[in-house]
Design a protein around this motif. Sequence first.
Motif, mmCIF file in Angstrom:
data_model
loop_
_atom_site.group_PDB
_atom_site.id
_atom_site.type_symbol
_atom_site.label_atom_id
_atom_site.label_comp_id
_atom_site.label_asym_id
_atom_site.label_seq_id
_atom_site.Cartn_x
_atom_site.Cartn_y
_atom_site.Cartn_z
ATOM 1 N N GLY A 1 36.061 -49.217 8.430
ATOM 2 C CA GLY A 1 35.293 -48.144 7.812
ATOM 3 C C GLY A 1 33.846 -48.224 8.207
ATOM 4 O O GLY A 1 33.497 -48.779 9.221
ATOM 5 N N ASN A 2 32.987 -47.718 7.350
ATOM 6 C CA ASN A 2 31.574 -47.638 7.692
ATOM 7 C C ASN A 2 30.697 -48.152 6.566
ATOM 8 O O ASN A 2 29.562 -47.722 6.425
ATOM 9 C CB ASN A 2 31.220 -46.182 8.003
ATOM 10 C CG ASN A 2 30.629 -46.038 9.391
ATOM 11 O OD1 ASN A 2 30.456 -47.029 10.087
ATOM 12 N ND2 ASN A 2 30.329 -44.827 9.777
ATOM 13 N N SER A 3 31.238 -49.044 5.736
ATOM 14 C CA SER A 3 30.478 -49.508 4.573
ATOM 15 C C SER A 3 29.243 -50.276 5.001
ATOM 16 O O SER A 3 29.199 -50.911 6.048
ATOM 17 C CB SER A 3 31.368 -50.368 3.677
ATOM 18 O OG SER A 3 31.846 -51.486 4.374
ATOM 19 N N ALA A 4 28.248 -50.258 4.126
ATOM 20 C CA ALA A 4 26.937 -50.805 4.465
ATOM 21 C C ALA A 4 26.928 -52.322 4.615
ATOM 22 O O ALA A 4 26.019 -52.871 5.233
ATOM 23 C CB ALA A 4 25.930 -50.387 3.393
ATOM 24 N N ASP A 5 27.921 -53.005 4.050
ATOM 25 C CA ASP A 5 27.897 -54.471 4.103
ATOM 26 C C ASP A 5 28.587 -55.049 5.335
ATOM 27 O O ASP A 5 28.667 -56.263 5.497
ATOM 28 C CB ASP A 5 28.538 -55.052 2.847
ATOM 29 C CG ASP A 5 29.985 -54.612 2.671
ATOM 30 O OD1 ASP A 5 30.395 -53.664 3.354
ATOM 31 O OD2 ASP A 5 30.678 -55.228 1.833
ATOM 32 N N LYS A 6 29.088 -54.201 6.209
ATOM 33 C CA LYS A 6 29.754 -54.704 7.410
ATOM 34 C C LYS A 6 28.736 -55.185 8.448
ATOM 35 O O LYS A 6 27.660 -54.615 8.577
ATOM 36 C CB LYS A 6 30.621 -53.603 8.031
ATOM 37 C CG LYS A 6 31.863 -53.226 7.221
ATOM 38 C CD LYS A 6 32.618 -52.112 7.911
ATOM 39 C CE LYS A 6 33.860 -51.734 7.111
ATOM 40 N NZ LYS A 6 34.880 -52.781 7.169
ATOM 41 N N PRO A 7 29.060 -56.237 9.204
ATOM 42 C CA PRO A 7 28.173 -56.658 10.302
ATOM 43 C C PRO A 7 28.116 -55.578 11.377
ATOM 44 O O PRO A 7 29.073 -54.831 11.580
ATOM 45 C CB PRO A 7 28.825 -57.942 10.824
ATOM 46 C CG PRO A 7 30.250 -57.841 10.394
ATOM 47 C CD PRO A 7 30.258 -57.089 9.098
ATOM 48 N N TYR A 50 33.779 -55.148 11.674
ATOM 49 C CA TYR A 50 32.443 -54.749 12.097
ATOM 50 C C TYR A 50 32.237 -53.245 11.928
ATOM 51 O O TYR A 50 33.199 -52.462 11.936
ATOM 52 C CB TYR A 50 32.224 -55.086 13.577
ATOM 53 C CG TYR A 50 31.988 -56.551 13.854
ATOM 54 C CD1 TYR A 50 30.706 -57.081 13.890
ATOM 55 C CD2 TYR A 50 33.057 -57.406 14.102
ATOM 56 C CE1 TYR A 50 30.491 -58.427 14.174
ATOM 57 C CE2 TYR A 50 32.860 -58.756 14.371
ATOM 58 C CZ TYR A 50 31.569 -59.256 14.406
ATOM 59 O OH TYR A 50 31.364 -60.580 14.672
ATOM 60 N N ARG A 51 31.007 -52.870 11.838
ATOM 61 C CA ARG A 51 30.606 -51.465 11.904
ATOM 62 C C ARG A 51 29.971 -51.242 13.273
ATOM 63 O O ARG A 51 28.891 -51.761 13.555
ATOM 64 C CB ARG A 51 29.619 -51.123 10.796
ATOM 65 C CG ARG A 51 29.101 -49.694 10.858
ATOM 66 C CD ARG A 51 28.044 -49.469 9.788
ATOM 67 N NE ARG A 51 27.431 -48.153 9.901
ATOM 68 C CZ ARG A 51 26.370 -47.758 9.201
ATOM 69 N NH1 ARG A 51 25.818 -48.594 8.321
ATOM 70 N NH2 ARG A 51 25.873 -46.554 9.363
ATOM 71 N N SER A 104 34.141 -69.516 15.310
ATOM 72 C CA SER A 104 33.260 -70.484 15.960
ATOM 73 C C SER A 104 31.784 -70.200 15.693
ATOM 74 O O SER A 104 30.969 -71.118 15.642
ATOM 75 C CB SER A 104 33.511 -70.482 17.472
ATOM 76 O OG SER A 104 34.787 -71.001 17.764
ATOM 77 N N TYR A 105 31.477 -68.915 15.542
ATOM 78 C CA TYR A 105 30.085 -68.502 15.332
ATOM 79 C C TYR A 105 30.008 -67.652 14.077
ATOM 80 O O TYR A 105 29.931 -66.438 14.134
ATOM 81 C CB TYR A 105 29.560 -67.738 16.524
ATOM 82 C CG TYR A 105 29.745 -68.473 17.831
ATOM 83 C CD1 TYR A 105 28.982 -69.598 18.113
ATOM 84 C CD2 TYR A 105 30.687 -68.071 18.751
ATOM 85 C CE1 TYR A 105 29.153 -70.302 19.293
ATOM 86 C CE2 TYR A 105 30.873 -68.759 19.940
ATOM 87 C CZ TYR A 105 30.105 -69.869 20.197
ATOM 88 O OH TYR A 105 30.287 -70.569 21.358
ATOM 89 N N PRO A 106 30.032 -68.283 12.889
ATOM 90 C CA PRO A 106 30.080 -67.530 11.629
ATOM 91 C C PRO A 106 28.861 -66.654 11.387
ATOM 92 O O PRO A 106 28.915 -65.753 10.543
ATOM 93 C CB PRO A 106 30.206 -68.626 10.574
ATOM 94 C CG PRO A 106 29.720 -69.894 11.229
ATOM 95 C CD PRO A 106 30.083 -69.747 12.672
ATOM 96 N N ASP A 107 27.750 -66.893 12.105
ATOM 97 C CA ASP A 107 26.563 -66.062 11.928
ATOM 98 C C ASP A 107 26.728 -64.695 12.570
ATOM 99 O O ASP A 107 25.943 -63.782 12.315
ATOM 100 C CB ASP A 107 25.328 -66.744 12.526
ATOM 101 C CG ASP A 107 24.946 -67.998 11.753
ATOM 102 O OD1 ASP A 107 25.363 -68.121 10.589
ATOM 103 O OD2 ASP A 107 24.251 -68.868 12.321
ATOM 104 N N ALA A 108 27.713 -64.550 13.464
ATOM 105 C CA ALA A 108 27.871 -63.300 14.201
ATOM 106 C C ALA A 108 28.718 -62.292 13.424
ATOM 107 O O ALA A 108 29.561 -62.650 12.631
ATOM 108 C CB ALA A 108 28.508 -63.582 15.548
#
Length: 362
Positions: free
Chosen positions: A16-22, A43-44, A358-362
Amino acid sequence: MSANFWKSRSRASAGGNSADKPIAIDLFCGSGAVTTAIKANGYRVVAAVDINRICGVTYRKNHPEVIFKRRDIRSLQPSELAVAIPTGKQLKLMAVCAPCQPFSSQNRRRGAADTRAPLILESVRLARALKPQLIIYENVPGIAASAIFQRLKRSLASAGYILGIPQRVDAADFGVPQRRVRCIVAAVRAPGRIKDFALSTQGSERVTVRDALADLRPLSSGESDPYDPLHISRVHHEITLRRLAAIPQDGGSRDSLPPELQLECHRNRDRGDFCDVYGRMRWDGVAPTLTTGCTDVTRGRYAHPRDDRAITLREAARLQTFPDWYRFAGNRSQIAEQIGNAVPVEMFRRLVSALRRSYPDA
């Protein structure tokens, strides 16, 4: 894998397009396979770029909420993508699936002689300005040995990124009913945090041609499924039908053709030359690598395992793991080109999932 796999991927489940998506951006997006895979990972996708007109029409049909730029990436300004990133949000992921032909072993002009080769370097210019946390590059294995790859590594380093070790993967090991060997490499902004991402395939049950195609309507030459505009068999010439009828079902090859049905150009060649031409796929194996000629039996092992015909556009789309709801623009040749050039959706979905672990910040 269930035969309903391709039907179960609804538009809603693709993201979807919710605001909390990366936030993510898709460069060289083609008809949108990678965007579909990224969305499936939560992801958005806010912006995408490609130069191809028909691909752009297809992309907009399926991802209307994404800002799509039909541009030569060399003339694209970072600000044109930056405006798509919501205020206060950081760009987490940039996908880069630059043209692979310059690095393909099938291209006689590969490498520096192909003017498309440096296009991948444009990702660095955009990364400097947009600062994504993670960049994923997908291409053919030949890129890893190219001079362009070394330039990419140096340019990314100057922009504050570390490029990981190229990994050779086969889509068949990642839920795709097709043999398709690719190169995946990641770049991250956090110095000292680069590490190999886990690409475990052990225990993964391969998805087969049967899984992908068995529930579709059987067709003869020239027939169509009235409920599916992509499931249409091309009209084959009589000689082609005679050849197909003589080739055994479920993996047969042109080696079975009697002398009177053999192509003149094949008679004096070794059996290994162009051996897949007129070949049938195997029900319980994976398909060969799909190309832009994937619905033409004279271009490879693209004959149906049972029916005397080439595979249809729907069947090709399924072998690339496009969901059945996906809509394509253009004529049959243009659609075949889009499908053949696409990154397999399920492969990229699983790769992004592995990278996020592997890269949880992404």
